[in-house]
Design a protein around this motif. Structure first.
Motif, mmCIF file in Angstrom:
data_model
loop_
_atom_site.group_PDB
_atom_site.id
_atom_site.type_symbol
_atom_site.label_atom_id
_atom_site.label_comp_id
_atom_site.label_asym_id
_atom_site.label_seq_id
_atom_site.Cartn_x
_atom_site.Cartn_y
_atom_site.Cartn_z
ATOM 1 N N LEU A 59 -17.472 -56.062 -18.948
ATOM 2 C CA LEU A 59 -17.606 -57.179 -19.895
ATOM 3 C C LEU A 59 -18.832 -57.016 -20.786
ATOM 4 C CD1 LEU A 59 -16.742 -60.239 -17.639
ATOM 5 C CD2 LEU A 59 -15.412 -59.393 -19.574
ATOM 6 N N ALA A 60 -19.850 -56.376 -20.268
ATOM 7 C CA ALA A 60 -21.086 -56.207 -21.035
ATOM 8 C C ALA A 60 -20.921 -55.207 -22.180
ATOM 9 C CB ALA A 60 -22.217 -55.773 -20.108
ATOM 10 N N LEU A 61 -19.947 -54.338 -22.066
ATOM 11 C CA LEU A 61 -19.748 -53.299 -23.082
ATOM 12 C C LEU A 61 -18.629 -53.701 -24.042
ATOM 13 C CD1 LEU A 61 -19.879 -50.249 -20.669
ATOM 14 C CD2 LEU A 61 -21.695 -51.057 -22.187
ATOM 15 N N ARG A 66 -12.203 -56.121 -23.848
ATOM 16 C CA ARG A 66 -10.885 -56.757 -23.855
ATOM 17 C C ARG A 66 -10.120 -56.475 -22.565
ATOM 18 N NH1 ARG A 66 -7.552 -56.140 -29.025
ATOM 19 N NH2 ARG A 66 -8.922 -57.834 -29.591
ATOM 20 N N VAL A 67 -10.008 -55.219 -22.201
ATOM 21 C CA VAL A 67 -9.246 -54.875 -20.996
ATOM 22 C C VAL A 67 -9.944 -55.401 -19.739
ATOM 23 C CG1 VAL A 67 -10.225 -52.551 -20.657
ATOM 24 C CG2 VAL A 67 -7.898 -53.064 -19.874
ATOM 25 N N THR A 68 -11.270 -55.354 -19.732
ATOM 26 C CA THR A 68 -12.006 -55.859 -18.579
ATOM 27 C C THR A 68 -11.883 -57.374 -18.463
ATOM 28 O OG1 THR A 68 -13.572 -54.035 -18.773
ATOM 29 C CG2 THR A 68 -14.243 -55.897 -17.430
ATOM 30 N N ALA A 69 -11.874 -58.066 -19.561
ATOM 31 C CA ALA A 69 -11.715 -59.527 -19.518
ATOM 32 C C ALA A 69 -10.359 -59.893 -18.939
ATOM 33 C CB ALA A 69 -11.896 -60.122 -20.905
ATOM 34 N N PHE A 75 -8.592 -60.996 -11.536
ATOM 35 C CA PHE A 75 -9.456 -61.031 -10.353
ATOM 36 C C PHE A 75 -9.684 -62.473 -9.895
ATOM 37 C CE2 PHE A 75 -13.692 -61.425 -8.481
ATOM 38 C CZ PHE A 75 -13.614 -60.512 -7.439
ATOM 39 N N PHE A 76 -9.958 -63.362 -10.848
ATOM 40 C CA PHE A 76 -10.185 -64.763 -10.483
ATOM 41 C C PHE A 76 -8.937 -65.382 -9.841
ATOM 42 C CE2 PHE A 76 -13.656 -65.011 -13.906
ATOM 43 C CZ PHE A 76 -14.664 -64.819 -12.974
ATOM 44 N N VAL A 77 -7.778 -65.001 -10.316
ATOM 45 C CA VAL A 77 -6.540 -65.466 -9.682
ATOM 46 C C VAL A 77 -6.421 -64.859 -8.281
ATOM 47 C CG1 VAL A 77 -4.011 -65.401 -9.801
ATOM 48 C CG2 VAL A 77 -5.348 -65.881 -11.871
ATOM 49 N N GLY A 78 -6.775 -63.587 -8.163
ATOM 50 C CA GLY A 78 -6.647 -62.882 -6.888
ATOM 51 C C GLY A 78 -7.556 -63.390 -5.792
ATOM 52 N N VAL A 79 -8.721 -63.915 -6.137
ATOM 53 C CA VAL A 79 -9.634 -64.408 -5.098
ATOM 54 C C VAL A 79 -9.374 -65.873 -4.747
ATOM 55 C CG1 VAL A 79 -11.437 -62.729 -5.656
ATOM 56 C CG2 VAL A 79 -11.518 -65.007 -6.695
ATOM 57 N N PHE A 80 -8.416 -66.485 -5.413
ATOM 58 C CA PHE A 80 -8.117 -67.892 -5.121
ATOM 59 C C PHE A 80 -7.768 -68.119 -3.641
ATOM 60 C CE2 PHE A 80 -5.418 -71.668 -4.911
ATOM 61 C CZ PHE A 80 -6.277 -72.600 -5.474
ATOM 62 N N PRO A 81 -6.993 -67.234 -2.991
ATOM 63 C CA PRO A 81 -6.713 -67.467 -1.565
ATOM 64 C C PRO A 81 -7.974 -67.557 -0.696
ATOM 65 C CG PRO A 81 -5.158 -65.886 -2.443
ATOM 66 C CD PRO A 81 -6.208 -66.120 -3.513
ATOM 67 N N ALA A 82 -9.015 -66.824 -1.029
ATOM 68 C CA ALA A 82 -10.267 -66.928 -0.267
ATOM 69 C C ALA A 82 -10.886 -68.309 -0.455
ATOM 70 C CB ALA A 82 -11.242 -65.839 -0.692
ATOM 71 N N ASN A 83 -10.847 -68.822 -1.677
ATOM 72 C CA ASN A 83 -11.380 -70.163 -1.925
ATOM 73 C C ASN A 83 -10.543 -71.224 -1.216
ATOM 74 O OD1 ASN A 83 -13.413 -69.093 -3.496
ATOM 75 N ND2 ASN A 83 -12.283 -69.327 -5.389
ATOM 76 N N TRP A 114 -11.821 -68.768 -19.327
ATOM 77 C CA TRP A 114 -12.991 -68.153 -19.948
ATOM 78 C C TRP A 114 -12.749 -66.655 -20.144
ATOM 79 C CZ3 TRP A 114 -18.482 -68.368 -17.290
ATOM 80 C CH2 TRP A 114 -19.457 -67.911 -18.182
ATOM 81 N N ALA A 115 -12.289 -65.997 -19.093
ATOM 82 C CA ALA A 115 -12.027 -64.563 -19.187
ATOM 83 C C ALA A 115 -10.925 -64.265 -20.204
ATOM 84 C CB ALA A 115 -11.660 -64.013 -17.810
#
Length: 126
Positions: A59-61, A66-69, A75-83, A114-115
C-alpha cells in the motif's frame, strides 16, 4: 467519498502496527485463531502478521497500491472469522472487553470499504 493522498499510508501504518503486534505479543492473536484451521495457532498468527506487513508495504508503494488494496480488502474479509471467534469467546467477559470484541465485527466493513476506495483511487497499473 473524499480520500486524502495520505489515506493509503494511514492504512499501511495501521496494517504495519498490527503486523508487528503479531510478533511482539502473539498470545492474544493465537487465542482467536479458529480451531478449524489446521496446524498451530502460532503459525497462523505469524502468517497473518507477515501478510499484514506485506500488505502495508504494498500500500505504501504507488506502483503496487491498486492490487495490494484489493488484496487488503480480501484480507479483511478473510480475518473476519477470527473476530467472530473472539466475540463468541469473550461473551462472558466483563462488559468493556465484551463490547470491544463485539465492536470489532462491524468495524470490518469500513476497513474493507477503505481498502476498496484506495484501490479505486490508485493511479498505478490495474
Amino acid at each position: 467519498m473524499f480520500r486524502s493522498k495520505r489515506s493509503p499510508l494511514l492504512l499501511a501504518g495501521l496494517l504495519a502496527t498490527a503486523g508487528v503486534a503479531h510478533f511482539a505479543a502473539p498470545r492474544p492473536f493465537d487465542a482467536i485463531v479458529p480451531r478449524s484451521l489446521p496446524g498451530s495457532p502460532r503459525t497462523w498468527t505469524y502468517a497473518s502478521g507477515v501478510a499484514e506487513l506485506a500488505l502495508a508495504a504494498g500500500l505504501a508503494l504507488p506502483r503496487t497500491r491498486r492490487v495490494t488494496a484489493r488484496a487488503t480488502a480480501a484480507f479483511f474479509v478473510g480475518v473476519f472469522p477470527a473476530n467472530l471467534k473472539m466475540a463468541v469467546d469473550w461473551r462472558d467477559r466483563p462488559a468493556p472487553q465484551r463490547t470491544a470484541a463485539l465492536a470489532r465485527l462491524p468495524l470490518q466493513v469500513p476497513l474493507v470499504l477503505w481498502a476498496r476506495g484506495i484501490a479505486k483511487d490508485a493511479d498505478g497499473p490495474a
